[in-house]
Scaffold this active site. Structure first.
Site, PDB file in Angstrom:
ATOM      1  N   LYS A   5       0.815  -1.211   0.000  1.00 36.67           N
ATOM      2  CA  LYS A   5       0.000   0.000   0.000  1.00 36.67           C
ATOM      3  C   LYS A   5       0.852   1.266   0.000  1.00 36.67           C
ATOM      4  CE  LYS A   5      -4.260  -1.962   1.846  1.00 36.67           C
ATOM      5  NZ  LYS A   5      -3.851  -3.375   2.028  1.00 36.67           N
ATOM      6  N   ASP A   6       2.130   1.126   0.335  1.00 35.99           N
ATOM      7  CA  ASP A   6       3.040   2.274   0.282  1.00 35.99           C
ATOM      8  C   ASP A   6       3.133   2.861  -1.129  1.00 35.99           C
ATOM      9  OD1 ASP A   6       3.839   2.420   2.972  1.00 35.99           O
ATOM     10  OD2 ASP A   6       5.275   0.788   2.691  1.00 35.99           O
TER      11      ASP A   6
END
Ligand SMILES: *Cc1c(COP(=O)(O)O)cnc(C)c1O
Length: 413
Positions: A88-89
């Site tokens: 998700k970064d």
């Protein structure tokens, strides 16, 4: 910036353009950020200048996505080298770059409200950290996120503020929703969301499918991607990469017991239901929001979708057994989400012998340290960037679930 359209649907590109001819033939000459830039040029190059796109791509993709081979035909794409140790970064960093661009020239700061049950908040906090002109307010349920997750939310400072809500995740989400509807608040503050279904979080996820292909030694054996899935954003991004020209033979939708999409693929019936808790908890989704985007890509036709996507689902026991089996035979440590993807690829391989697979490893095993250590009977290294958080001081503002007090605080923020 808007996140969701007024008709309650989702934003999608009106047409998915092809990447330039020759791009895939010469892919080995491109760095990861050059791959990102080329995709950005193709998808959004008409709305942002090339100089700016170059800077966005460079800042958004500033950590690697290495491909590790377990055997000649089985490869793991490690997507956990970012600040919060999960894929998700990528989405959060890219979105921060874009929002900061479209926010330029505004005198008033933009305030992003996020409710989190743990993981999303950490990625959004790290992604927006020190982004000029933007501040982030994270609402998390007190006592209901893991110790390290809480540290990820509460120790950054600067433009990141954590509110510790005396309630559940649903209470946090309700406060955020009500804030967006409140006239006084929206008059006083410029509010926005970093919602996971924002198309700006999906686009950058297509970058690493191409980056994975680049790293393959053998580009002639048919390629399948196995994607451990919950809300199906990651898989949808892969479909977009394939529509842009990436040579992919098949996608594998790998789920835990929350199996509405594999069920749809085998029966043609889509039956959303409440989610059940599993060990791979970031995939505990009973009504995946990106399913609508998948339908859109396949013109809402079951036959088209099942040609290109195969579905598999697994229980917790099978998942931990896979973590153990892979560790015992290769020494490689999968996290429970990656293990679901691994199982699905192995099952697919049984009836499709001449393929190679890339399994998306969506989180670092240290994020699920209790399960993993108990399963493999050995300790797991905690990466430095997570370990140092243990000594940092938590700073959070305690708050009740009463909207009036949240509103009062936010009016003065
Ligand atoms: C969010 C998440 C997933 C699910 O990804 P979707 O895009 O929602 O399908 C899988 N694994 C991990 C570790 C996650 O954090």
């Amino acid at each position: 910036m808007k996140g969701l359209p007024n008709d309650n649907g989702l934003f999608m590109p009106s047409k998915i353009p092809s990447l330039p001819k020759g791009f895939f033939d010469n892919i080995e000459q491109y760095s990861f950020s050059e791959i990102a830039l080329e995709i950005c040029r193709t998808l959004i190059g008409d709305i942002i200048s090339d100089d700016k796109l170059q800077s966005i791509a460079k800042h958004a993709v500033n950590f690697p996505a290495p491909l590790v081979s377990l055997d000649e035909r089985t490869h793991i794409l490690e997507l956990f080298h970012g600040p919060s140790l999960a894929f998700k970064d990528f989405g959060a960093r890219f979105m921060a770059q874009l929002m900061s661009h479209f926010n330029r020239g505004e005198d008033k700061e933009l305030t992003i409200l996020v409710a989190t049950s743990g993981d999303t908040g950490g990625a959004v906090a790290a992604g927006f950290y020190k982004t000029p002109g933007i501040r982030v307010v994270i609402l998390y349920p007190s006592g209901k996120v893991s110790h390290l997750q809480e540290k990820q939310l509460t120790t950054l400072g600067h433009n990141i503020t954590a509110l510790e809500i005396d309630g559940t995740f649903d209470d946090c989400q309700a406060l955020v929703k009500q804030a967006f509807l409140d006239k006084d608040l929206n008059y006083k503050q410029r509010l926005s969301s970093a919602n996971s279904i924002n198309i700006a979080r999906l686009i950058p996820q297509s970058f690493y499918y191409v980056e994975a292909y680049k790293q393959l030694q053998d580009k002639s054996t048919p390629l399948v991607f196995s994607i451990p899935s919950g809300n199906f954003g990651n898989l949808t991004a892969g479909l977009m990469a394939s529509k842009m020209g990436l040579p992919v033979d098949q996608f594998i939708a790998a789920t835990n017991a929350n199996d509405v999409v594999p069920e749809y693929l085998s029966t043609g019936k889509y039956t959303p239901r409440p989610s059940v808790r599993t060990l791979s908890n970031a995939m505990d989704v009973g009504n995946p929001s990106n399913f609508a985007r998948m339908l859109d890509i396949y013109c809402s036709t079951w036959n088209n979708m099942k040609e290109e996507i195969s579905g598999y689902s697994y229980g917790d026991q099978e998942t931990t057994a896979a973590v153990k089996a892979v560790f015992d035979s290769t020494g490689y440590i999968l996290d429970p989400h990656g293990a679901v993807g691994y199982l699905a690829f192995k099952d697919y391989q049984k009836s499709n012998k001449n393929v190679q697979g890339i399994i998306l490893e969506t989180a670092h095993p240290a994020k699920f340290i209790d399960t993993v250590e108990e399963t493999i009977g050995q300790s797991v290294n905690i990466p430095e960037r997570l370990a140092i958080l243990a000594d940092k001081t938590k700073v959070a503002i305690p708050m009740s679930i009463d909207f009036a007090s949240f509103k009062e605080w936010l009016m003065e923020f």
